[in-house]
Write a protein that holds these residues in place. Structure first.
Motif, PDB file in Angstrom:
ATOM      1  N   ASN A 236     -72.445   2.314 -21.592  1.00  0.00           N
ATOM      2  CA  ASN A 236     -72.299   1.390 -20.794  1.00  0.00           C
ATOM      3  C   ASN A 236     -72.276   0.020 -21.371  1.00  0.00           C
ATOM      4  O   ASN A 236     -71.571  -0.778 -20.996  1.00  0.00           O
ATOM      5  CB  ASN A 236     -73.175   1.484 -19.731  1.00  0.00           C
ATOM      6  CG  ASN A 236     -72.903   0.542 -18.586  1.00  0.00           C
ATOM      7  OD1 ASN A 236     -73.897  -0.759 -18.411  1.00  0.00           O
ATOM      8  ND2 ASN A 236     -71.886   0.472 -17.633  1.00  0.00           N
ATOM      9  N   PHE A 237     -73.198  -0.180 -22.441  1.00  0.00           N
ATOM     10  CA  PHE A 237     -73.372  -1.343 -23.118  1.00  0.00           C
ATOM     11  C   PHE A 237     -72.018  -1.615 -23.925  1.00  0.00           C
ATOM     12  O   PHE A 237     -71.569  -2.707 -23.885  1.00  0.00           O
ATOM     13  CB  PHE A 237     -74.412  -1.497 -23.842  1.00  0.00           C
ATOM     14  CG  PHE A 237     -75.135  -2.714 -24.457  1.00  0.00           C
ATOM     15  CD1 PHE A 237     -75.914  -3.557 -23.821  1.00  0.00           C
ATOM     16  CD2 PHE A 237     -74.466  -3.102 -25.790  1.00  0.00           C
ATOM     17  CE1 PHE A 237     -76.248  -4.782 -24.692  1.00  0.00           C
ATOM     18  CE2 PHE A 237     -74.588  -4.073 -26.365  1.00  0.00           C
ATOM     19  CZ  PHE A 237     -75.739  -4.937 -25.688  1.00  0.00           C
TER      20      PHE A 237
ATOM     21  N   MET B 288     -63.055  12.311 -14.963  1.00  0.00           N
ATOM     22  CA  MET B 288     -64.234  12.349 -14.312  1.00  0.00           C
ATOM     23  C   MET B 288     -64.212  13.813 -13.479  1.00  0.00           C
ATOM     24  O   MET B 288     -63.600  13.993 -12.481  1.00  0.00           O
ATOM     25  CB  MET B 288     -64.759  11.396 -13.489  1.00  0.00           C
ATOM     26  CG  MET B 288     -64.891  10.021 -14.026  1.00  0.00           C
ATOM     27  SD  MET B 288     -65.265   8.629 -13.177  1.00  0.00           S
ATOM     28  CE  MET B 288     -65.419   7.269 -14.076  1.00  0.00           C
ATOM     29  N   GLY B 289     -65.337  14.591 -13.938  1.00  0.00           N
ATOM     30  CA  GLY B 289     -65.319  15.983 -13.115  1.00  0.00           C
ATOM     31  C   GLY B 289     -66.730  16.063 -12.447  1.00  0.00           C
ATOM     32  O   GLY B 289     -67.853  14.964 -12.810  1.00  0.00           O
TER      33      GLY B 289
ATOM     34  N   LEU C 147     -70.977   8.391 -12.906  1.00  0.00           N
ATOM     35  CA  LEU C 147     -69.977   8.422 -13.707  1.00  0.00           C
ATOM     36  C   LEU C 147     -69.381   6.834 -13.707  1.00  0.00           C
ATOM     37  O   LEU C 147     -68.929   6.177 -14.743  1.00  0.00           O
ATOM     38  CB  LEU C 147     -69.110   9.575 -13.916  1.00  0.00           C
ATOM     39  CG  LEU C 147     -69.690  10.817 -14.015  1.00  0.00           C
ATOM     40  CD1 LEU C 147     -68.696  11.906 -14.074  1.00  0.00           C
ATOM     41  CD2 LEU C 147     -70.197  10.861 -15.458  1.00  0.00           C
ATOM     42  N   CYS C 148     -69.156   6.555 -12.504  1.00  0.00           N
ATOM     43  CA  CYS C 148     -68.356   5.122 -12.229  1.00  0.00           C
ATOM     44  C   CYS C 148     -69.201   4.135 -12.666  1.00  0.00           C
ATOM     45  O   CYS C 148     -68.902   2.855 -13.367  1.00  0.00           O
ATOM     46  CB  CYS C 148     -68.065   4.940 -10.825  1.00  0.00           C
ATOM     47  SG  CYS C 148     -66.404   5.911 -10.382  1.00  0.00           S
ATOM     48  N   ASN C 149     -70.617   4.205 -12.299  1.00  0.00           N
ATOM     49  CA  ASN C 149     -71.567   3.030 -12.912  1.00  0.00           C
ATOM     50  C   ASN C 149     -71.681   3.096 -14.446  1.00  0.00           C
ATOM     51  O   ASN C 149     -71.910   1.863 -15.135  1.00  0.00           O
ATOM     52  CB  ASN C 149     -73.136   3.440 -12.336  1.00  0.00           C
ATOM     53  CG  ASN C 149     -72.891   3.085 -10.885  1.00  0.00           C
ATOM     54  OD1 ASN C 149     -72.442   2.084 -10.433  1.00  0.00           O
ATOM     55  ND2 ASN C 149     -73.773   3.791 -10.092  1.00  0.00           N
ATOM     56  N   ILE C 150     -71.197   4.024 -15.147  1.00  0.00           N
ATOM     57  CA  ILE C 150     -71.337   4.019 -16.625  1.00  0.00           C
ATOM     58  C   ILE C 150     -70.088   3.537 -17.057  1.00  0.00           C
ATOM     59  O   ILE C 150     -70.245   2.630 -18.056  1.00  0.00           O
ATOM     60  CB  ILE C 150     -71.610   5.465 -17.249  1.00  0.00           C
ATOM     61  CG1 ILE C 150     -73.022   6.209 -16.767  1.00  0.00           C
ATOM     62  CG2 ILE C 150     -71.364   5.452 -18.491  1.00  0.00           C
ATOM     63  CD1 ILE C 150     -73.260   7.525 -16.983  1.00  0.00           C
TER      64      ILE C 150
ATOM     65  N   SER D 161     -64.415  10.976  -3.242  1.00  0.00           N
ATOM     66  CA  SER D 161     -64.002   9.407  -2.724  1.00  0.00           C
ATOM     67  C   SER D 161     -65.111   8.445  -3.372  1.00  0.00           C
ATOM     68  O   SER D 161     -64.932   7.214  -3.103  1.00  0.00           O
ATOM     69  CB  SER D 161     -64.266   9.471  -1.125  1.00  0.00           C
ATOM     70  OG  SER D 161     -63.225  10.360  -0.708  1.00  0.00           O
ATOM     71  N   GLU D 162     -66.056   8.810  -3.962  1.00  0.00           N
ATOM     72  CA  GLU D 162     -67.098   7.907  -4.659  1.00  0.00           C
ATOM     73  C   GLU D 162     -66.366   7.031  -5.835  1.00  0.00           C
ATOM     74  O   GLU D 162     -66.571   5.856  -5.974  1.00  0.00           O
ATOM     75  CB  GLU D 162     -67.988   8.573  -5.117  1.00  0.00           C
ATOM     76  CG  GLU D 162     -69.033   9.321  -4.296  1.00  0.00           C
ATOM     77  CD  GLU D 162     -70.194  10.389  -5.014  1.00  0.00           C
ATOM     78  OE1 GLU D 162     -70.897  10.903  -4.118  1.00  0.00           O
ATOM     79  OE2 GLU D 162     -70.147  10.439  -6.091  1.00  0.00           O
ATOM     80  N   LEU D 163     -65.239   7.509  -6.088  1.00  0.00           N
ATOM     81  CA  LEU D 163     -64.363   6.879  -7.146  1.00  0.00           C
ATOM     82  C   LEU D 163     -63.774   5.543  -6.468  1.00  0.00           C
ATOM     83  O   LEU D 163     -63.943   4.261  -6.642  1.00  0.00           O
ATOM     84  CB  LEU D 163     -63.466   7.438  -7.814  1.00  0.00           C
ATOM     85  CG  LEU D 163     -62.086   6.918  -8.649  1.00  0.00           C
ATOM     86  CD1 LEU D 163     -62.960   5.967  -9.836  1.00  0.00           C
ATOM     87  CD2 LEU D 163     -61.288   7.769  -9.121  1.00  0.00           C
TER      88      LEU D 163
END
Length: 427
Positions: free
Chosen positions: A82-83, A149-150, A160-163, A193-195
């Protein structure tokens, strides 16, 4: 280690990251991840002996100047990714969904590569480990990155979105995959739908299928770009035929793909739409799709001993199984054989879903229906023309003795764990 920026400065000096000493590159940083049957900390010394720059471990008993002890190796890997994502600051497209995400990702990559410098998820590195590794392979020189993303539980896509912090996203579909982990189809819809939820919260752009009512409901009120057969789509793509290869029309040009089955139409149209959004010329879009070859065991046509075999043994769930059966039926007016293996991770409705697949086989009137696996075997006896076997090995023994009874057109479809591709040896 004072903070993640200290580790990042070491990462910039390295040749990359590695989690497996068997694939270690000299001067890379080894992350000692844990699995069900192994502890990466046990291999830290070996990694350093073989040329690793550093070993990141979370066992306090590990000693040495070239070892960095952290509280949790996996979390550190994710924080580093993420950094890095923040430092390179490139546009990222995230792709998820129940079926077709790998094919869609590859098609999008091929199209965008015609105009841009692009990198994408390699293989199936699409989980909580794979996404960080993919991000760490991206560089600031890229014009775009594509992340697959799986997930098999809720909150995984959110994590995964936060990363990865995507700027754009596309959900291929909401299908009956990983029902056990998601808790039914409603759980699948919520989880995938979290994406879109992340993109809405962070002013990202949603690519969506205009022909899918659920996607319309999720996306229409937000920043979006729609793709579909409907004329009101931002990018209209029309299916011309899929017998067996998918042919589409887009912007007054005909595109003939090497992909089989109407279920691949949505993957192709999504890639066309995303390509158009990023202003790839339509002739280059056509060139990319027509050159694209299906991956091994994903809707792959194999010809053997005068038989035409549609091998789709990479994975299976109730949605993809139904689509494959219906598409296979349309491929030929000749007599057909279907060979099916169990669908995994279907949850408490497993027997019901396997029974439903055999009902579909009855409706489509296939000449021969052979099934294997504990779930299919339990329900096969309810059908006169279905022969069930507990294992793939038992099925292969039967085929060896009865090969001549099978038709010349055959579909092989099942979950990865069933290893149905091995049937090719006896056909």
């Amino acid at each position: 280690m004072k903070d993640i920026s200290d580790l990042y400065s070491k990462f910039l000096e390295s040749s990359g990251v590695c989690t497996d000493t068997r694939k270690l590159k000299k001067n890379s940083i080894y992350f000692a991840l844990k699995g069900e049957n192994f502890d990466g900390n046990d291999y830290a010394d070996k990694a350093l002996e073989e040329g690793a720059l550093l070993a990141v471990v979370d066992d306090e008993n590990q000693k040495g100047d070239s070892k960095i002890i952290v509280e949790d190796v996996l979390r550190t890997l994710q924080e580093l990714a993420n950094f890095h994502r923040k430092q390179i600051d490139i546009p990222i497209i995230a792709i998820t969904g129940s079926n077709g995400k790998t094919t869609t990702k590859k098609l999008v990559f091929e199209i965008l590569s015609k105009e841009f410098k692009v990198n994408a998820t390699q293989g199936n590195l699409n989980n909580h480990i794979g996404v960080p590794l993919t991000l760490l392979s991206f560089t600031a020189e890229l014009d775009l990155g594509i992340i697959e993303m799986g997930a098999n539980h809720q909150k995984e896509i959110e994590s995964l979105c936060n990363i990865a912090e995507p700027n754009y996203g596309y959900i291929t579909n909401f299908g009956k995959a990983h029902l056990e982990g998601f808790g039914g189809i409603e759980g699948v819809i919520k989880g995938k739908s979290e994406l879109y939820d992340y993109l809405i919260e962070n002013d990202g752009l949603i690519f969506f299928n205009r022909d899918d009512e659920i996607q319309v409901e999720k996306a229409i009120q937000h920043k979006n770009y729609s793709i579909g057969e409907k004329a009101l789509s931002d990018c209209q793509v029309v299916l011309l035929e899929a017998q067996p290869f998918v042919k589409v029309e887009y912007s007054n040009i005909i595109i003939q793909s090497k992909l089989i089955g109407s279920y691949n139409f949505k993957n192709i149209s999504a890639a066309i739409g995303i390509g158009r959004y990023f202003s790839v010329e339509k002739d280059k879009i056509k060139e990319a799709i027509e050159a694209f070859e299906p991956e091994e065991m994903r809707s792959q046509i194999v010809e053997k001993n005068e038989k035409e075999i549609l091998l789709d043994a990479y994975n299976a769930n109730p949605t993809s199984m139904k689509a494959a059966l219906e598409s296979f039926k349309q491929m030929s007016s000749n007599k057909q054989t279907v060979i099916l293996g169990d669908m995994f991770e279907v949850g408490e409705d497993s027997i019901k879903e396997h029974l439903h697949i055999l009902d579909i086989c009855q409706e489509l009137k296939f000449e021969n229906v052979l099934v294997c696996g504990e779930q299919f075997q339990k329900v096969s006896s309810e059908f006169e023309n279905v022969i069930g076997f507990k294992t793939t090995g038992e099925l292969k023994d039967y085929i060896k003795e009865n090969n001549s009874k099978l038709t010349s057109h055959i579909l092989i479809k099942g979950s990865r764990g069933m290893q149905l591709e091995s049937i090719l040896d006896v056909l």
